[in-house]
Motif scaffolding. Structure first.
Motif, PDB file in Angstrom:
ATOM      1  N   ALA A 169       0.812  -1.209   0.000  1.00 33.18           N
ATOM      2  CA  ALA A 169       0.000   0.000   0.000  1.00 33.18           C
ATOM      3  C   ALA A 169       0.848   1.262   0.000  1.00 33.18           C
ATOM      4  O   ALA A 169       0.387   2.328  -0.416  1.00 33.18           O
ATOM      5  CB  ALA A 169      -0.930   0.004   1.212  1.00 33.18           C
ATOM      6  N   GLY A 170       2.093   1.143   0.438  1.00 34.41           N
ATOM      7  CA  GLY A 170       2.963   2.314   0.495  1.00 34.41           C
ATOM      8  C   GLY A 170       3.721   2.605  -0.776  1.00 34.41           C
ATOM      9  O   GLY A 170       4.474   3.572  -0.848  1.00 34.41           O
ATOM     10  N   ILE A 171       3.540   1.785  -1.816  1.00 34.27           N
ATOM     11  CA  ILE A 171       4.243   1.999  -3.071  1.00 34.27           C
ATOM     12  C   ILE A 171       3.784   3.304  -3.703  1.00 34.27           C
ATOM     13  O   ILE A 171       2.596   3.625  -3.716  1.00 34.27           O
ATOM     14  CB  ILE A 171       4.003   0.822  -4.039  1.00 34.27           C
ATOM     15  CG1 ILE A 171       4.695  -0.435  -3.495  1.00 34.27           C
ATOM     16  CG2 ILE A 171       4.513   1.130  -5.439  1.00 34.27           C
ATOM     17  CD1 ILE A 171       4.409  -1.681  -4.290  1.00 34.27           C
ATOM     18  N   ALA A 172       4.731   4.055  -4.222  1.00 33.39           N
ATOM     19  CA  ALA A 172       4.409   5.340  -4.833  1.00 33.39           C
ATOM     20  C   ALA A 172       3.428   5.152  -5.978  1.00 33.39           C
ATOM     21  O   ALA A 172       3.522   4.223  -6.766  1.00 33.39           O
ATOM     22  CB  ALA A 172       5.681   6.012  -5.337  1.00 33.39           C
ATOM     23  N   GLY A 173       2.464   6.087  -6.091  1.00 34.68           N
ATOM     24  CA  GLY A 173       1.456   5.956  -7.122  1.00 34.68           C
ATOM     25  C   GLY A 173       0.377   4.996  -6.677  1.00 34.68           C
ATOM     26  O   GLY A 173       0.388   4.464  -5.570  1.00 34.68           O
ATOM     27  N   PHE A 174      -0.580   4.741  -7.529  1.00 34.29           N
ATOM     28  CA  PHE A 174      -1.689   3.861  -7.184  1.00 34.29           C
ATOM     29  C   PHE A 174      -1.399   2.469  -7.722  1.00 34.29           C
ATOM     30  O   PHE A 174      -1.874   2.063  -8.769  1.00 34.29           O
ATOM     31  CB  PHE A 174      -2.987   4.422  -7.759  1.00 34.29           C
ATOM     32  CG  PHE A 174      -4.205   3.725  -7.230  1.00 34.29           C
ATOM     33  CD1 PHE A 174      -5.166   3.238  -8.088  1.00 34.29           C
ATOM     34  CD2 PHE A 174      -4.385   3.561  -5.870  1.00 34.29           C
ATOM     35  CE1 PHE A 174      -6.292   2.598  -7.599  1.00 34.29           C
ATOM     36  CE2 PHE A 174      -5.512   2.931  -5.370  1.00 34.29           C
ATOM     37  CZ  PHE A 174      -6.466   2.455  -6.240  1.00 34.29           C
ATOM     38  N   ALA A 175      -0.562   1.722  -6.999  1.00 33.23           N
ATOM     39  CA  ALA A 175      -0.087   0.424  -7.453  1.00 33.23           C
ATOM     40  C   ALA A 175      -1.184  -0.610  -7.677  1.00 33.23           C
ATOM     41  O   ALA A 175      -0.975  -1.529  -8.473  1.00 33.23           O
ATOM     42  CB  ALA A 175       0.942  -0.120  -6.465  1.00 33.23           C
ATOM     43  N   PRO A 176      -2.347  -0.566  -6.997  1.00 35.08           N
ATOM     44  CA  PRO A 176      -3.344  -1.614  -7.217  1.00 35.08           C
ATOM     45  C   PRO A 176      -3.703  -1.854  -8.669  1.00 35.08           C
ATOM     46  O   PRO A 176      -3.932  -2.994  -9.063  1.00 35.08           O
ATOM     47  CB  PRO A 176      -4.550  -1.112  -6.414  1.00 35.08           C
ATOM     48  CG  PRO A 176      -3.928  -0.391  -5.272  1.00 35.08           C
ATOM     49  CD  PRO A 176      -2.727   0.304  -5.855  1.00 35.08           C
ATOM     50  N   THR A 177      -3.766  -0.823  -9.511  1.00 31.52           N
ATOM     51  CA  THR A 177      -4.133  -1.061 -10.905  1.00 31.52           C
ATOM     52  C   THR A 177      -3.113  -1.964 -11.585  1.00 31.52           C
ATOM     53  O   THR A 177      -3.474  -2.856 -12.361  1.00 31.52           O
ATOM     54  CB  THR A 177      -4.240   0.268 -11.667  1.00 31.52           C
ATOM     55  OG1 THR A 177      -3.013   0.990 -11.549  1.00 31.52           O
ATOM     56  CG2 THR A 177      -5.375   1.099 -11.129  1.00 31.52           C
ATOM     57  N   THR A 178      -1.838  -1.756 -11.292  1.00 32.67           N
ATOM     58  CA  THR A 178      -0.800  -2.597 -11.894  1.00 32.67           C
ATOM     59  C   THR A 178      -0.809  -3.987 -11.280  1.00 32.67           C
ATOM     60  O   THR A 178      -0.674  -4.990 -11.980  1.00 32.67           O
ATOM     61  CB  THR A 178       0.582  -1.943 -11.720  1.00 32.67           C
ATOM     62  OG1 THR A 178       0.595  -0.689 -12.421  1.00 32.67           O
ATOM     63  CG2 THR A 178       1.686  -2.831 -12.271  1.00 32.67           C
ATOM     64  N   PHE A 179      -0.958  -4.082  -9.962  1.00 27.77           N
ATOM     65  CA  PHE A 179      -0.973  -5.392  -9.320  1.00 27.77           C
ATOM     66  C   PHE A 179      -2.171  -6.228  -9.774  1.00 27.77           C
ATOM     67  O   PHE A 179      -2.065  -7.454  -9.912  1.00 27.77           O
ATOM     68  CB  PHE A 179      -0.982  -5.247  -7.798  1.00 27.77           C
ATOM     69  CG  PHE A 179       0.391  -5.108  -7.204  1.00 27.77           C
ATOM     70  CD1 PHE A 179       1.285  -6.164  -7.252  1.00 27.77           C
ATOM     71  CD2 PHE A 179       0.795  -3.929  -6.609  1.00 27.77           C
ATOM     72  CE1 PHE A 179       2.554  -6.047  -6.707  1.00 27.77           C
ATOM     73  CE2 PHE A 179       2.061  -3.798  -6.070  1.00 27.77           C
ATOM     74  CZ  PHE A 179       2.941  -4.861  -6.114  1.00 27.77           C
ATOM     75  N   HIS A 180      -3.309  -5.609 -10.006  1.00 23.96           N
ATOM     76  CA  HIS A 180      -4.449  -6.360 -10.533  1.00 23.96           C
ATOM     77  C   HIS A 180      -4.133  -6.887 -11.931  1.00 23.96           C
ATOM     78  O   HIS A 180      -4.488  -8.022 -12.273  1.00 23.96           O
ATOM     79  CB  HIS A 180      -5.704  -5.478 -10.577  1.00 23.96           C
ATOM     80  CG  HIS A 180      -6.438  -5.408  -9.280  1.00 23.96           C
ATOM     81  ND1 HIS A 180      -7.067  -6.495  -8.720  1.00 23.96           N
ATOM     82  CD2 HIS A 180      -6.642  -4.373  -8.417  1.00 23.96           C
ATOM     83  CE1 HIS A 180      -7.641  -6.137  -7.575  1.00 23.96           C
ATOM     84  NE2 HIS A 180      -7.385  -4.862  -7.373  1.00 23.96           N
ATOM     85  N   ALA A 181      -3.471  -6.068 -12.743  1.00 27.97           N
ATOM     86  CA  ALA A 181      -3.107  -6.509 -14.089  1.00 27.97           C
ATOM     87  C   ALA A 181      -2.163  -7.706 -14.033  1.00 27.97           C
ATOM     88  O   ALA A 181      -2.332  -8.690 -14.764  1.00 27.97           O
ATOM     89  CB  ALA A 181      -2.463  -5.354 -14.856  1.00 27.97           C
ATOM     90  N   ILE A 182      -1.155  -7.633 -13.158  1.00 24.92           N
ATOM     91  CA  ILE A 182      -0.210  -8.746 -13.036  1.00 24.92           C
ATOM     92  C   ILE A 182      -0.910  -9.973 -12.462  1.00 24.92           C
ATOM     93  O   ILE A 182      -0.679 -11.106 -12.886  1.00 24.92           O
ATOM     94  CB  ILE A 182       0.980  -8.344 -12.145  1.00 24.92           C
ATOM     95  CG1 ILE A 182       1.666  -7.094 -12.697  1.00 24.92           C
ATOM     96  CG2 ILE A 182       1.994  -9.488 -12.054  1.00 24.92           C
ATOM     97  CD1 ILE A 182       2.694  -6.495 -11.759  1.00 24.92           C
ATOM     98  N   GLY A 183      -1.781  -9.753 -11.470  1.00 23.02           N
ATOM     99  CA  GLY A 183      -2.503 -10.872 -10.870  1.00 23.02           C
ATOM    100  C   GLY A 183      -3.349 -11.624 -11.886  1.00 23.02           C
ATOM    101  O   GLY A 183      -3.413 -12.863 -11.862  1.00 23.02           O
TER     102      GLY A 183
END
Length: 489
Positions: A365-379
């Motif tokens: 959650a502390g990653i710069a920017g809104f990482a969830p969009t990228t993590f959902h893509a990778i997931g």
């Protein structure tokens, strides 16, 4: 000659080759923004202002101005080339609901848009700027091909558009000029050069060829099975509530809940917020199946793949500081007790936590920017790679920042992930926590799951059931959202 690293990797190319009209391979996200005071930093948030923001930030994701170019004769994998006709107006589209736009209207619009495959002749992404929502709010629908975002060379465009501060900070538009389009002869010469001089390119091409043969064999076997069934006079198998032959259309449902409720349940029963979310999904699926009289009809548990963040030297690291690996979980839908379901799900993750490879949610959650969009893509890529395994549903759960984020000064108030459906999978669920809330995005096949609205209600009721066991209370409506209903997908 073009650089080797411009060649499409086999694992990315597989998403293009696996794509069919009934199983388009793209991720999507819906974000709802409150422009706020017209005289403030977010005032006047409109289409033109949003396009200006994209043009300012797109240099950070150069792949978003490139398209896939095939090599004549398929001598090597295709290459990424600059789109010499790049048209920002094509990729960022303006749409509107009849004012005041309702939740149902927004969901129907999103459902229709995510059902359509992306145009292969252009960069593989689109964004819809949707106006007309209640209270003057605006929705953004991002749609990006799974071949585009790998988390290594390219993160999701949505991640670089959001800021922690409402003050608009333009970083300086670049003077972009596309590289000259390679000729067919140049593509062939480059492919031969890479195959001779670069062992990695030759190996990647060979791996792709083998994978392509296996995928073709799978499609042939599936088609032959349908032909045999037809000749025998058997009706096509429409599957059960979770599996079957997909149509070309989707249904989308969004559910908003309160993060504090999950923390209350965690504090009372142990485990993690992630465990509580999965137990909530389990309870929601159980109740939904019971409305169909299917829960105890032989389907006593559901096998789910839940991509998780790990630290593993054997896996390719993302640019976000961790790797993503599949984790298989048995969801005990036959269990009547919500607390026992929670403990069973939590136990499934205990071995993963004890390996020392797990990455803490607060670190993500502390990653710069809104990482969830990228993590959902990778997931979703990880889940697709495991499609041969025996699981029935994919669930991506990504923790996000717990403070507001802004686009061109407008505050984001809601965000719903919309994961793609895998072949034969009637449902997929994405979960994102953000700014004190937990948002579920449920994607369903329009024909196989016409009652996906009921599943959304059952998820909310499953959380209430768990909260009752912890405090005897019920989930509270998020602060500031009691009086006015805001459309969500």
């Amino acid at each position: 000659m073009r650089a080797v690293n411009d060649r499409v990797r086999s694992r990315d190319l597989a998403f293009l080759e696996n794509e069919t009209p009934t199983a388009p391979c793209h991720n999507a996200t819906v974000e709802v923004f409150d422009p706020g005071d017209p005289s403030g930093p977010g005032g006047g948030f409109d289409y033109d202002r949003f396009v200006a923001l994209i043009l300012d930030r797109i240099p950070f994701v150069p792949r978003y101005r490139q398209r896939v170019q095939e090599v004549p004769g398929h001598l090597a994998n295709p290459v990424w080339v600059d789109d010499d006709h790049f048209d920002i107006g094509y990729h960022v589209r303006r749409s509107a609901l009849p004012r005041p736009g309702s939740t149902e209207q927004l969901r129907e619009l999103v459902s229709r848009i995510v059902s359509r495959p992306l145009d292969r002749s252009r960069p593989l992404w689109e964004i819809y700027f949707v106006e007309g929502l209640a209270d003057g709010r605006v929705a953004l629908l991002y749609k990006t091909h799974q071949a585009l975002v790998d988390g290594v060379e390219t993160v999701d465009l949505g991640q670089v558009l959001l800021d922690k501060d409402p003050d608009v900070q333009l970083l300086g538009n670049d003077e972009w000029h596309p590289h000259r389009h390679p000729s067919p002869a140049g593509l062939v010469a480059s492919a031969l050069h890479d195959l001779i001089t670069e062992r990695g390119v030759a190996l990647d091409t060979a791996q792709h060829a083998v994978g392509s043969v296996l995928r073709t064999a799978d499609r042939f076997a599936a088609g032959a099975g349908r032909v045999v069934a037809g000749l025998a006079g058997r009706r096509p198998d429409r599957g059960n509530a979770l599996t079957g032959e997909l149509s070309q259309q989707r249904r989308i449902v969004g559910v908003e809940t309160r993060l504090d409720d999950y923390r209350t349940i965690r504090d009372a029963h142990g485990g993690t917020v992630n465990d509580v979310i999965l137990a909530t999904v389990t309870g929601g699926l159980r109740a939904w199946l019971m409305t169909r009289s299917e829960s105890m009809g032989g389907l006593r548990q559901i096998q789910a793949v839940v991509p998780v963040s790990v630290i593993d030297r054997e896996l390719e690291a993302t640019s976000l500081g961790s790797q993503i690996a599949p984790h298989f979980v048995t969801l005990p839908i036959a269990e009547a007790s919500p607390v026992v379901r929670l403990h069973q799900v939590s136990y499934s993750f205990q071995a993963h936590k004890e390996t020392g490879r797990a990455v803490a949610a607060n670190r993500l959650a502390g990653i710069a920017g809104f990482a969830p969009t990228t993590f959902h893509a990778i997931g979703s890529r990880v889940a697709a790679a495991e499609v041969r395994r025996d699981f029935q549903i994919s669930i991506t759960n990504v923790p996000g920042p717990q403070s507001p984020l802004y686009a061109a000064g407008a505050r984001m108030v809601r965000t719903f992930p919309i994961p793609p459906l895998l072949p034969q999978h009637a449902l997929a669920i994405g979960v994102t926590s953000y700014d004190g809330a937990v948002f579920y995005g449920i994607t369903a096949d329009r024909d196989l799951v016409p009652d996906v609205d009921v599943l959304g209600q059952c998820v909310t009721e499953a959380l209430a059931e768990l909260l009752d066991t912890a405090t005897g209370g019920r989930p509270k409506i998020p602060r500031g959202r009691r009086k006015k209903a805001v459309p969500k997908p």
